[in-house]
Scaffold this motif. Structure first.
Motif, PDB file in Angstrom:
ATOM      1  N   LEU A 146     -19.059  33.358 -35.255  1.00 28.61           N
ATOM      2  CA  LEU A 146     -19.744  32.151 -35.718  1.00 28.61           C
ATOM      3  C   LEU A 146     -21.091  32.504 -36.343  1.00 28.61           C
ATOM      4  O   LEU A 146     -21.426  32.019 -37.423  1.00 28.61           O
ATOM      5  CB  LEU A 146     -19.937  31.173 -34.561  1.00 28.61           C
ATOM      6  CG  LEU A 146     -20.579  29.839 -34.909  1.00 28.61           C
ATOM      7  CD1 LEU A 146     -19.664  29.043 -35.840  1.00 28.61           C
ATOM      8  CD2 LEU A 146     -20.855  29.037 -33.663  1.00 28.61           C
ATOM      9  N   ASN A 147     -21.854  33.374 -35.691  1.00 29.20           N
ATOM     10  CA  ASN A 147     -23.151  33.781 -36.239  1.00 29.20           C
ATOM     11  C   ASN A 147     -22.982  34.533 -37.552  1.00 29.20           C
ATOM     12  O   ASN A 147     -23.744  34.339 -38.482  1.00 29.20           O
ATOM     13  CB  ASN A 147     -23.926  34.634 -35.228  1.00 29.20           C
ATOM     14  CG  ASN A 147     -24.817  33.795 -34.362  1.00 29.20           C
ATOM     15  OD1 ASN A 147     -25.909  33.441 -34.761  1.00 29.20           O
ATOM     16  ND2 ASN A 147     -24.317  33.428 -33.191  1.00 29.20           N
ATOM     17  N   PHE A 148     -21.990  35.382 -37.643  1.00 28.45           N
ATOM     18  CA  PHE A 148     -21.770  36.148 -38.871  1.00 28.45           C
ATOM     19  C   PHE A 148     -21.373  35.233 -40.029  1.00 28.45           C
ATOM     20  O   PHE A 148     -21.940  35.291 -41.109  1.00 28.45           O
ATOM     21  CB  PHE A 148     -20.711  37.226 -38.652  1.00 28.45           C
ATOM     22  CG  PHE A 148     -20.521  38.105 -39.838  1.00 28.45           C
ATOM     23  CD1 PHE A 148     -21.467  39.072 -40.162  1.00 28.45           C
ATOM     24  CD2 PHE A 148     -19.412  37.960 -40.655  1.00 28.45           C
ATOM     25  CE1 PHE A 148     -21.306  39.885 -41.272  1.00 28.45           C
ATOM     26  CE2 PHE A 148     -19.243  38.763 -41.764  1.00 28.45           C
ATOM     27  CZ  PHE A 148     -20.187  39.728 -42.074  1.00 28.45           C
ATOM     28  N   VAL A 149     -20.399  34.358 -39.783  1.00 30.64           N
ATOM     29  CA  VAL A 149     -19.884  33.477 -40.838  1.00 30.64           C
ATOM     30  C   VAL A 149     -20.916  32.452 -41.293  1.00 30.64           C
ATOM     31  O   VAL A 149     -21.029  32.158 -42.476  1.00 30.64           O
ATOM     32  CB  VAL A 149     -18.591  32.768 -40.363  1.00 30.64           C
ATOM     33  CG1 VAL A 149     -18.171  31.664 -41.314  1.00 30.64           C
ATOM     34  CG2 VAL A 149     -17.474  33.779 -40.190  1.00 30.64           C
ATOM     35  N   LEU A 150     -21.704  31.925 -40.367  1.00 23.90           N
ATOM     36  CA  LEU A 150     -22.650  30.870 -40.707  1.00 23.90           C
ATOM     37  C   LEU A 150     -24.033  31.395 -41.053  1.00 23.90           C
ATOM     38  O   LEU A 150     -24.994  30.644 -41.096  1.00 23.90           O
ATOM     39  CB  LEU A 150     -22.738  29.853 -39.569  1.00 23.90           C
ATOM     40  CG  LEU A 150     -21.452  29.085 -39.299  1.00 23.90           C
ATOM     41  CD1 LEU A 150     -21.614  28.174 -38.104  1.00 23.90           C
ATOM     42  CD2 LEU A 150     -21.028  28.287 -40.524  1.00 23.90           C
ATOM     43  N   GLY A 151     -24.147  32.665 -41.303  1.00 24.97           N
ATOM     44  CA  GLY A 151     -25.401  33.202 -41.799  1.00 24.97           C
ATOM     45  C   GLY A 151     -26.345  33.749 -40.754  1.00 24.97           C
ATOM     46  O   GLY A 151     -27.474  34.102 -41.055  1.00 24.97           O
ATOM     47  N   GLY A 152     -25.896  33.844 -39.543  1.00 24.25           N
ATOM     48  CA  GLY A 152     -26.747  34.383 -38.494  1.00 24.25           C
ATOM     49  C   GLY A 152     -26.493  35.862 -38.274  1.00 24.25           C
ATOM     50  O   GLY A 152     -26.241  36.285 -37.159  1.00 24.25           O
ATOM     51  N   VAL A 153     -26.552  36.643 -39.342  1.00 22.86           N
ATOM     52  CA  VAL A 153     -26.230  38.069 -39.267  1.00 22.86           C
ATOM     53  C   VAL A 153     -27.140  38.778 -38.258  1.00 22.86           C
ATOM     54  O   VAL A 153     -26.686  39.630 -37.498  1.00 22.86           O
ATOM     55  CB  VAL A 153     -26.319  38.732 -40.658  1.00 22.86           C
ATOM     56  CG1 VAL A 153     -26.029  40.209 -40.573  1.00 22.86           C
ATOM     57  CG2 VAL A 153     -25.353  38.057 -41.621  1.00 22.86           C
ATOM     58  N   VAL A 154     -28.410  38.428 -38.217  1.00 22.69           N
ATOM     59  CA  VAL A 154     -29.327  39.035 -37.249  1.00 22.69           C
ATOM     60  C   VAL A 154     -28.866  38.694 -35.832  1.00 22.69           C
ATOM     61  O   VAL A 154     -28.979  39.509 -34.914  1.00 22.69           O
ATOM     62  CB  VAL A 154     -30.776  38.566 -37.488  1.00 22.69           C
ATOM     63  CG1 VAL A 154     -31.706  39.109 -36.435  1.00 22.69           C
ATOM     64  CG2 VAL A 154     -31.236  38.981 -38.874  1.00 22.69           C
ATOM     65  N   GLY A 155     -28.307  37.513 -35.665  1.00 18.33           N
ATOM     66  CA  GLY A 155     -27.786  37.115 -34.361  1.00 18.33           C
ATOM     67  C   GLY A 155     -26.699  38.034 -33.861  1.00 18.33           C
ATOM     68  O   GLY A 155     -26.556  38.260 -32.661  1.00 18.33           O
ATOM     69  N   VAL A 156     -25.914  38.593 -34.768  1.00 19.19           N
ATOM     70  CA  VAL A 156     -24.864  39.533 -34.380  1.00 19.19           C
ATOM     71  C   VAL A 156     -25.498  40.749 -33.694  1.00 19.19           C
ATOM     72  O   VAL A 156     -24.961  41.273 -32.715  1.00 19.19           O
ATOM     73  CB  VAL A 156     -23.994  39.948 -35.590  1.00 19.19           C
ATOM     74  CG1 VAL A 156     -22.989  41.014 -35.203  1.00 19.19           C
ATOM     75  CG2 VAL A 156     -23.276  38.717 -36.159  1.00 19.19           C
ATOM     76  N   GLY A 157     -26.668  41.172 -34.168  1.00 15.19           N
ATOM     77  CA  GLY A 157     -27.376  42.280 -33.525  1.00 15.19           C
ATOM     78  C   GLY A 157     -27.793  41.940 -32.106  1.00 15.19           C
ATOM     79  O   GLY A 157     -27.686  42.776 -31.201  1.00 15.19           O
TER      80      GLY A 157
END
Length: 125
Positions: free
Chosen positions: A85-96
């Motif tokens: 969800l974070n990756f798809v919705l633009g929360g790439v930093v959240g993936v970290g």
């Protein structure tokens, strides 16, 4: 008088709780940044919900609640969903941040799950 092993265990538990507090604060920072971008609003709402729901975890860790181990033993699908969800919705930093929790905090809790056992099982009275 506490033993050296008990002191190391206490330090580990306090360290894990501190890591989780920092993780919660970083999620708030990311959420604010996401709110400022239109694409990140949905992700920000989801991240806010998750942080609010998980805000009490550091206290549970410090109390050595057995619910911490249960949370991490049954969580793989939650981590995958949250990361996707974070990756798809633009929360790439959240993936970290998810990776930090999954590969460090979760791994340490499961590696030391005896520290989060009920008091009677640990021998603490």
């Amino acid at each position: 008088m506490p033993t050296a092993e008990a002191s190391r265990d206490d330090a580990l538990v306090r360290g894990l709780a501190t890591h989780f507090r920092v993780l919660n604060i970083l999620w708030i920072v990311i959420t604010v940044a996401q709110v400022l971008s239109c694409a990140g609003v949905i992700c920000a709402a989801w991240n806010t919900y998750v942080v609010v729901k998980r805000w009490k975890i550091p206290k549970l860790m410090e109390r050595r609640s057995s619910s911490i181990v249960a949370m991490y033993e049954n969580d793989l699908s939650w981590f995958i969903t949250f990361a996707a969800l974070n990756f798809v919705l633009g929360g790439v930093v959240g993936v970290g941040l998810i990776a930090w929790e999954f590969f460090f905090i979760r791994a340490k809790v499961l590696e030391n799950k005896h520290l989060f056992a009920p008091r009677a099982a640990r021998g603490d009275y």
